[in-house]
Design a protein around this motif. Structure first.
Motif, mmCIF file in Angstrom:
data_model
loop_
_atom_site.group_PDB
_atom_site.id
_atom_site.type_symbol
_atom_site.label_atom_id
_atom_site.label_comp_id
_atom_site.label_asym_id
_atom_site.label_seq_id
_atom_site.Cartn_x
_atom_site.Cartn_y
_atom_site.Cartn_z
ATOM 1 N N ARG A 5 39.581 40.025 49.092
ATOM 2 C CA ARG A 5 40.516 39.819 47.990
ATOM 3 C C ARG A 5 39.721 39.484 46.739
ATOM 4 O O ARG A 5 38.800 38.691 46.772
ATOM 5 N N ASN A 7 40.655 38.391 42.676
ATOM 6 C CA ASN A 7 41.750 37.981 41.790
ATOM 7 C C ASN A 7 43.065 37.815 42.551
ATOM 8 O O ASN A 7 44.136 38.013 42.004
ATOM 9 N N PHE A 9 44.158 39.744 44.927
ATOM 10 C CA PHE A 9 44.684 41.023 45.386
ATOM 11 C C PHE A 9 43.687 41.694 46.312
ATOM 12 O O PHE A 9 42.483 41.644 46.096
ATOM 13 N N CYS A 11 41.346 44.284 47.939
ATOM 14 C CA CYS A 11 40.572 45.461 47.530
ATOM 15 C C CYS A 11 40.542 46.412 48.719
ATOM 16 O O CYS A 11 40.149 46.032 49.817
ATOM 17 N N VAL A 48 48.508 44.753 37.574
ATOM 18 C CA VAL A 48 47.946 45.020 38.897
ATOM 19 C C VAL A 48 49.018 45.006 39.994
ATOM 20 O O VAL A 48 48.874 45.664 41.010
ATOM 21 N N PRO A 52 47.991 49.098 41.734
ATOM 22 C CA PRO A 52 46.921 48.395 42.455
ATOM 23 C C PRO A 52 45.519 48.732 41.954
ATOM 24 O O PRO A 52 44.624 47.892 41.993
ATOM 25 N N ASN A 55 43.198 46.395 39.706
ATOM 26 C CA ASN A 55 42.477 45.202 40.143
ATOM 27 C C ASN A 55 41.006 45.282 39.746
ATOM 28 O O ASN A 55 40.348 46.289 39.976
ATOM 29 N N THR A 56 40.535 44.259 39.123
ATOM 30 C CA THR A 56 39.170 44.036 38.617
ATOM 31 C C THR A 56 38.854 44.816 37.343
ATOM 32 O O THR A 56 37.766 44.677 36.803
ATOM 33 N N SER A 60 45.820 45.650 31.187
ATOM 34 C CA SER A 60 47.216 45.894 31.524
ATOM 35 C C SER A 60 47.919 46.338 30.250
ATOM 36 O O SER A 60 47.315 46.355 29.168
ATOM 37 N N GLN A 145 44.028 42.365 34.079
ATOM 38 C CA GLN A 145 44.895 43.111 34.970
ATOM 39 C C GLN A 145 46.119 42.297 35.375
ATOM 40 O O GLN A 145 47.087 42.819 35.889
ATOM 41 N N ASN A 146 46.083 40.973 35.110
ATOM 42 C CA ASN A 146 47.198 40.072 35.409
ATOM 43 C C ASN A 146 47.188 38.964 34.352
ATOM 44 O O ASN A 146 46.728 37.853 34.615
#
Length: 190
Positions: A5, A7, A9, A11, A48, A52, A55-56, A60, A145-146
Protein backbone atom coordinates in the motif's frame (compact mmCIF):
# COMPACT_ATOMS: atom_id res chain seq x y z
CA UNK A 1 0.62 -12.90 -1.10
CA UNK A 2 1.41 -9.52 0.48
CA UNK A 3 -0.18 -6.38 -0.97
CA UNK A 4 1.86 -3.19 -0.93
CA UNK A 5 0.00 0.00 0.00
CA UNK A 6 1.18 3.50 -0.86
CA UNK A 7 -0.74 6.53 0.45
CA UNK A 8 -3.29 4.08 1.85
CA UNK A 9 -4.08 2.56 -1.54
CA UNK A 10 -3.07 -0.84 -2.88
CA UNK A 11 -0.41 -0.81 -5.59
CA UNK A 12 -1.16 -3.43 -8.16
CA UNK A 13 1.41 -5.85 -9.40
CA UNK A 14 2.54 -4.56 -12.81
CA UNK A 15 1.29 -7.73 -14.49
CA UNK A 16 -2.26 -6.92 -13.25
CA UNK A 17 -2.35 -3.27 -14.39
CA UNK A 18 -4.74 -2.49 -17.23
CA UNK A 19 -5.75 0.59 -19.25
CA UNK A 20 -8.97 0.99 -17.20
CA UNK A 21 -6.83 1.74 -14.12
CA UNK A 22 -5.99 5.05 -15.84
CA UNK A 23 -9.40 5.85 -17.36
CA UNK A 24 -12.76 7.22 -16.23
CA UNK A 25 -15.71 8.19 -18.41
CA UNK A 26 -16.29 11.20 -16.15
CA UNK A 27 -18.48 13.29 -18.47
CA UNK A 28 -16.80 16.46 -17.23
CA UNK A 29 -18.22 18.26 -20.25
CA UNK A 30 -21.74 17.92 -18.77
CA UNK A 31 -23.20 20.50 -16.34
CA UNK A 32 -23.79 19.33 -12.77
CA UNK A 33 -26.83 20.01 -10.59
CA UNK A 34 -26.08 22.94 -8.28
CA UNK A 35 -29.47 22.76 -6.53
CA UNK A 36 -28.35 19.77 -4.43
CA UNK A 37 -26.20 22.06 -2.25
CA UNK A 38 -27.26 24.84 0.12
CA UNK A 39 -24.35 26.94 -1.15
CA UNK A 40 -25.15 26.59 -4.86
CA UNK A 41 -22.18 24.63 -6.12
CA UNK A 42 -21.33 21.10 -7.17
CA UNK A 43 -17.78 19.73 -7.08
CA UNK A 44 -16.94 16.67 -9.18
CA UNK A 45 -13.59 15.40 -7.88
CA UNK A 46 -11.50 12.99 -9.93
CA UNK A 47 -8.91 11.52 -7.55
CA UNK A 48 -7.22 8.22 -6.73
CA UNK A 49 -10.50 6.80 -5.41
CA UNK A 50 -12.03 7.19 -8.89
CA UNK A 51 -8.93 6.44 -11.00
CA UNK A 52 -6.64 3.93 -9.26
CA UNK A 53 -3.78 4.73 -11.66
CA UNK A 54 -3.41 8.16 -10.00
CA UNK A 55 -1.86 6.57 -6.91
CA UNK A 56 1.60 8.08 -6.30
CA UNK A 57 1.30 10.45 -9.29
CA UNK A 58 0.55 13.55 -7.21
CA UNK A 59 -2.34 14.94 -9.28
CA UNK A 60 -6.12 15.14 -9.29
CA UNK A 61 -8.79 17.19 -11.02
CA UNK A 62 -12.14 18.75 -10.18
CA UNK A 63 -14.96 20.34 -12.13
CA UNK A 64 -16.85 22.94 -10.09
CA UNK A 65 -20.27 24.17 -11.20
CA UNK A 66 -21.64 27.34 -9.59
CA UNK A 67 -25.27 28.45 -9.63
CA UNK A 68 -25.91 32.19 -9.99
CA UNK A 69 -24.52 33.61 -6.72
CA UNK A 70 -23.36 30.12 -5.77
CA UNK A 71 -20.09 29.49 -3.98
CA UNK A 72 -17.52 26.91 -3.13
CA UNK A 73 -17.39 27.96 0.54
CA UNK A 74 -14.20 28.64 2.51
CA UNK A 75 -12.24 25.41 2.66
CA UNK A 76 -8.71 24.06 2.62
CA UNK A 77 -6.87 21.19 0.97
CA UNK A 78 -4.40 19.89 3.57
CA UNK A 79 -2.48 17.86 0.97
CA UNK A 80 -2.51 20.00 -2.19
CA UNK A 81 -2.01 23.27 -3.98
CA UNK A 82 -4.86 24.07 -6.37
CA UNK A 83 -4.80 25.89 -9.68
CA UNK A 84 -8.24 26.98 -10.90
CA UNK A 85 -9.25 27.91 -14.46
CA UNK A 86 -12.58 29.59 -15.21
CA UNK A 87 -14.27 27.87 -18.17
CA UNK A 88 -17.52 29.88 -18.15
CA UNK A 89 -18.75 32.92 -16.27
CA UNK A 90 -17.07 35.03 -13.62
CA UNK A 91 -15.76 34.11 -10.17
CA UNK A 92 -14.64 36.19 -7.20
CA UNK A 93 -11.92 34.09 -5.57
CA UNK A 94 -9.50 34.44 -2.70
CA UNK A 95 -7.34 32.91 -0.03
CA UNK A 96 -6.12 33.94 3.41
CA UNK A 97 -2.48 33.67 4.50
CA UNK A 98 -1.71 31.96 7.78
CA UNK A 99 -0.66 34.44 10.45
CA UNK A 100 2.30 36.00 8.68
CA UNK A 101 3.59 38.74 10.99
CA UNK A 102 0.39 38.37 13.08
CA UNK A 103 -1.77 39.23 10.06
CA UNK A 104 -4.13 36.97 8.12
CA UNK A 105 -3.94 38.72 4.77
CA UNK A 106 -6.68 38.20 2.18
CA UNK A 107 -5.70 37.91 -1.50
CA UNK A 108 -8.62 38.19 -3.97
CA UNK A 109 -9.26 38.56 -7.68
CA UNK A 110 -12.25 38.59 -9.97
CA UNK A 111 -11.69 35.97 -12.66
CA UNK A 112 -13.29 35.81 -16.08
CA UNK A 113 -13.41 33.01 -18.65
CA UNK A 114 -9.87 31.76 -19.31
CA UNK A 115 -8.34 33.29 -16.18
CA UNK A 116 -6.27 31.21 -13.76
CA UNK A 117 -5.66 31.56 -9.99
CA UNK A 118 -3.50 29.54 -7.57
CA UNK A 119 -4.48 28.58 -4.01
CA UNK A 120 -1.39 27.52 -2.01
CA UNK A 121 -1.51 24.22 -0.13
CA UNK A 122 -3.31 24.25 3.20
CA UNK A 123 -4.60 27.84 3.01
CA UNK A 124 -8.29 28.68 3.44
CA UNK A 125 -9.77 29.70 0.09
CA UNK A 126 -13.11 30.18 -1.66
CA UNK A 127 -14.79 30.89 -4.99
CA UNK A 128 -18.04 32.87 -5.44
CA UNK A 129 -20.13 33.51 -8.55
CA UNK A 130 -21.21 37.17 -8.17
CA UNK A 131 -23.73 37.11 -11.04
CA UNK A 132 -27.40 36.91 -10.04
CA UNK A 133 -28.48 35.29 -13.32
CA UNK A 134 -25.51 33.48 -14.91
CA UNK A 135 -23.92 30.20 -13.81
CA UNK A 136 -20.16 29.65 -13.83
CA UNK A 137 -17.91 26.63 -14.36
CA UNK A 138 -14.28 26.08 -13.39
CA UNK A 139 -11.73 23.31 -13.66
CA UNK A 140 -9.24 22.81 -10.84
CA UNK A 141 -6.02 20.81 -10.89
CA UNK A 142 -4.60 19.74 -7.53
CA UNK A 143 -1.08 18.65 -6.65
CA UNK A 144 -2.09 15.44 -4.90
CA UNK A 145 -3.82 12.24 -5.92
CA UNK A 146 -5.94 12.66 -2.75
CA UNK A 147 -5.94 16.39 -1.81
CA UNK A 148 -8.47 16.20 1.00
CA UNK A 149 -10.95 18.98 1.67
CA UNK A 150 -11.94 20.61 4.93
CA UNK A 151 -14.91 22.96 4.58
CA UNK A 152 -14.45 25.39 7.45
CA UNK A 153 -18.09 25.88 8.50
CA UNK A 154 -18.79 22.13 8.27
CA UNK A 155 -15.74 21.29 10.37
CA UNK A 156 -16.37 23.92 13.03
CA UNK A 157 -20.16 23.75 13.38
CA UNK A 158 -20.92 20.27 12.06
CA UNK A 159 -18.32 18.09 13.79
CA UNK A 160 -19.42 14.81 15.39
CA UNK A 161 -19.41 15.00 18.34
CA UNK A 162 -19.90 18.77 18.35
CA UNK A 163 -17.27 21.18 19.59
CA UNK A 164 -18.42 22.69 22.91
CA UNK A 165 -20.61 25.75 22.43
CA UNK A 166 -18.59 27.42 25.21
CA UNK A 167 -15.43 26.99 23.14
CA UNK A 168 -17.04 28.25 19.93
CA UNK A 169 -18.87 31.17 21.59
CA UNK A 170 -15.58 32.41 22.99
CA UNK A 171 -13.64 31.79 19.76
CA UNK A 172 -16.18 33.63 17.58
CA UNK A 173 -17.13 36.19 20.24
CA UNK A 174 -20.86 35.43 19.91
CA UNK A 175 -23.59 34.25 22.27
CA UNK A 176 -23.95 30.53 22.92
CA UNK A 177 -27.47 30.59 21.41
CA UNK A 178 -25.92 31.70 18.10
CA UNK A 179 -23.50 28.77 18.22
CA UNK A 180 -26.33 26.39 19.16
CA UNK A 181 -28.35 27.62 16.16
CA UNK A 182 -25.36 27.19 13.82
CA UNK A 183 -24.65 23.70 15.15
CA UNK A 184 -28.29 22.73 14.57
CA UNK A 185 -28.02 23.38 10.83
CA UNK A 186 -27.40 20.46 8.48
CA UNK A 187 -23.76 20.82 7.39
CA UNK A 188 -23.20 17.60 5.46
CA UNK A 189 -24.16 18.89 2.01
CA UNK A 190 -22.18 22.16 1.94
Amino acid sequence: MRRVRVNGFVCKDTKDVKADDFFLAANLDKPRDTTVSKVGSNVTLINVMRIPGLNTLGISLARIDYAPQGENPPHTHPHATEILTVLEGTLYVGFVTSNQNNVNKLFTKTLNKGDVFVFPEGLIHFQFNPHPDKPAVALAALSSQNPGAITIANAVFGSKPPISDDVLAKAFQVEKKTVDWLQAQFWGDN
